[in-house]
Motif scaffolding. Structure first.
Motif, mmCIF file in Angstrom:
data_model
loop_
_atom_site.group_PDB
_atom_site.id
_atom_site.type_symbol
_atom_site.label_atom_id
_atom_site.label_comp_id
_atom_site.label_asym_id
_atom_site.label_seq_id
_atom_site.Cartn_x
_atom_site.Cartn_y
_atom_site.Cartn_z
ATOM 1 N N ILE A 56 0.845 -1.203 0.000
ATOM 2 C CA ILE A 56 0.000 0.000 0.000
ATOM 3 C C ILE A 56 0.877 1.248 0.000
ATOM 4 O O ILE A 56 0.642 2.191 -0.764
ATOM 5 C CB ILE A 56 -0.956 -0.006 1.212
ATOM 6 N N HIS A 57 1.890 1.246 0.833
ATOM 7 C CA HIS A 57 2.786 2.401 0.909
ATOM 8 C C HIS A 57 3.488 2.638 -0.434
ATOM 9 O O HIS A 57 3.567 3.769 -0.915
ATOM 10 C CB HIS A 57 3.816 2.203 2.015
ATOM 11 N N GLN A 58 3.998 1.579 -1.035
ATOM 12 C CA GLN A 58 4.693 1.716 -2.312
ATOM 13 C C GLN A 58 3.754 2.233 -3.398
ATOM 14 O O GLN A 58 4.132 3.093 -4.197
ATOM 15 C CB GLN A 58 5.315 0.389 -2.727
ATOM 16 N N ASN A 59 2.524 1.735 -3.412
ATOM 17 C CA ASN A 59 1.558 2.212 -4.404
ATOM 18 C C ASN A 59 1.172 3.663 -4.156
ATOM 19 O O ASN A 59 0.983 4.426 -5.101
ATOM 20 C CB ASN A 59 0.315 1.325 -4.435
ATOM 21 N N SER A 64 1.025 9.005 -5.894
ATOM 22 C CA SER A 64 0.718 10.200 -5.089
ATOM 23 C C SER A 64 0.569 11.453 -5.927
ATOM 24 O O SER A 64 -0.234 12.327 -5.611
ATOM 25 C CB SER A 64 1.781 10.404 -4.016
ATOM 26 N N LYS A 65 1.299 11.564 -7.012
ATOM 27 C CA LYS A 65 1.177 12.765 -7.839
ATOM 28 C C LYS A 65 -0.195 12.844 -8.498
ATOM 29 O O LYS A 65 -0.710 13.925 -8.762
ATOM 30 C CB LYS A 65 2.287 12.835 -8.889
ATOM 31 N N PHE A 66 -0.826 11.684 -8.721
ATOM 32 C CA PHE A 66 -2.171 11.685 -9.310
ATOM 33 C C PHE A 66 -3.251 11.887 -8.260
ATOM 34 O O PHE A 66 -4.328 12.401 -8.547
ATOM 35 C CB PHE A 66 -2.427 10.362 -10.063
ATOM 36 N N LEU A 67 -2.955 11.472 -7.042
ATOM 37 C CA LEU A 67 -3.933 11.570 -5.964
ATOM 38 C C LEU A 67 -3.840 12.884 -5.205
ATOM 39 O O LEU A 67 -4.637 13.167 -4.339
ATOM 40 C CB LEU A 67 -3.743 10.403 -4.975
ATOM 41 N N MET A 68 -2.831 13.687 -5.521
ATOM 42 C CA MET A 68 -2.584 14.986 -4.865
ATOM 43 C C MET A 68 -2.340 14.803 -3.372
ATOM 44 O O MET A 68 -2.823 15.554 -2.556
ATOM 45 C CB MET A 68 -3.755 15.942 -5.086
ATOM 46 N N ILE A 69 -1.591 13.764 -3.027
ATOM 47 C CA ILE A 69 -1.264 13.495 -1.613
ATOM 48 C C ILE A 69 0.045 14.198 -1.294
ATOM 49 O O ILE A 69 0.989 14.154 -1.961
ATOM 50 C CB ILE A 69 -1.153 11.986 -1.335
#
Length: 69
Positions: A56-59, A64-69
């Motif tokens: 989960i962390h690796q994904n 993250s750039k697509f999820l805006m995290i």
């Protein structure tokens, strides 16, 4: 970790909880306290859970750039 602390009182180990008696006579370890605690914690988390959390962390890092995290 209460099992390694002579002043602490564990909830289940060596006590009766809801009618269930969990006998415990204590133990001794030849390892230093820090190593013994680390080893105990390593057995507490099954490797499958570790692998799931790692994936989960690796994904999350990957997307993250697509999820805006």
């Amino acid at each position: 970790m209460t099992i390694y602390d002579s002043q602490a009182k564990p909830y289940l180990i060596g006590n009766t909880v809801h009618g269930y008696l969990n006998k415990f006579d204590g133990f001794e370890t030849s390892e230093n306290l820090s190593d013994a605690r680390d080893k105990t914690i390593s057995y507490a988390v099954p490797i499958d859970y570790y692998n799931i959390v790692l994936e989960i962390h690796q994904n999350m890092m990957k997307y993250s750039k697509f999820l805006m995290i």
